[in-house]
Design an enzyme around this catalytic site. Sequence first.
Site, PDB file in Angstrom:
ATOM      1  N   PRO A   2      45.976  34.319  13.014  1.00  0.00           N
ATOM      2  CA  PRO A   2      46.047  33.031  13.706  1.00  0.00           C
ATOM      3  C   PRO A   2      47.357  32.296  13.476  1.00  0.00           C
ATOM      4  CG  PRO A   2      44.555  32.903  11.836  1.00  0.00           C
ATOM      5  CD  PRO A   2      44.963  34.335  11.972  1.00  0.00           C
ATOM      6  N   GLU A   3      48.053  32.004  14.550  1.00  0.00           N
ATOM      7  CA  GLU A   3      49.220  31.126  14.522  1.00  0.00           C
ATOM      8  C   GLU A   3      48.840  29.878  15.314  1.00  0.00           C
ATOM      9  OE1 GLU A   3      52.882  33.364  15.306  1.00  0.00           O
ATOM     10  OE2 GLU A   3      51.897  35.185  14.606  1.00  0.00           O
TER      11      GLU A   3
END
Length: 286
Positions: A2-3
């Site tokens: 996850p960014e």
Amino acid sequence: MPELPEVEVVRRGLADHVVGRTVTAVSVGHPRAVRRHLPGAADLCGRITGRTVACAHRRGKYLWLTFADDPDEALVVHLGMSGQMLVQAAGVPREKHAHIVADLSDGSQLRFVDQRTFGGWALAPVTVVEGTAVPVPVAHIARDPLDPLFDAEAAVRAIRSKRSEIKRVLLDQTVVSGLGNIYVDESLWRAKIHGNRSAAGLSRPVVRSLLAEATAVMRDALTAGGTSFDALYVNVNGQSGYFERSLNAYGRADEPCRRCGAPMVREQFMNRSSFSCPRCQPPPRR
DNA sequence: CCCCTCTCCTGATCGC
DNA sequence: TGCGATCAGGAGAGGG
């Protein structure tokens, strides 16, 4: 992995499905998931139980929930490499790596699931940084490009002040937040810059365009629902993202560059993989 | 103060 | 079939 776009998808899910609910019970199954809450798991559970979630916030890759009774304390959530915030009916069997489970007043459960245990929850006081209230563990994190108060020219100055390679600088969350290995490679590819070039050696217009590309790639990913490579990342309802079809750099070793056709190359950088086009993104001379 | 390396963790995959 | 090695990487601690 996850960014910013994936974390924002989770934040929206929390805003829709958790805000307004009251926590009726919390259990911690893996102490590592609360290691950043120094008073320990029992303290965390005791201090969340009975409170009503007021708002879901995000800066960069950090999430936090605030409560209706006390705006000066927040539940800080970091997803790390593999963290998920799932909202499930209480009857759904507990996932193997469901390390924290919070019962909510509507009968659902908020579950923190995290195979690699790099993420976690912690309660922290809220402080004010440059006019914005953020939890103390987030105070050192720079604004991200989707923040309405993001100052692009200040970010350009901060980037160019670093005597380090541009990829390393873009990964530094205290300079500009939200980018991880995937979106950094995508941004560099769009801007036609090799990640090993010196940040200080890039002109102002070049850094401006790089920041603009970083902003655009994250907006595009958010529109598509976040990137996903396997079942490790799912949004708050367990639905996978599907932006991976749009990636131009990450994971494309030996495949033709979508701009010029040259075979993309994979290199090691900071003990991570970097993907780039050898023709569009020439490496600096050493 | 600034920059950079190391370390935490688990599961998938690969070679022998 | 089994087993060890390798890889994935966010972020903070600590070293230079």
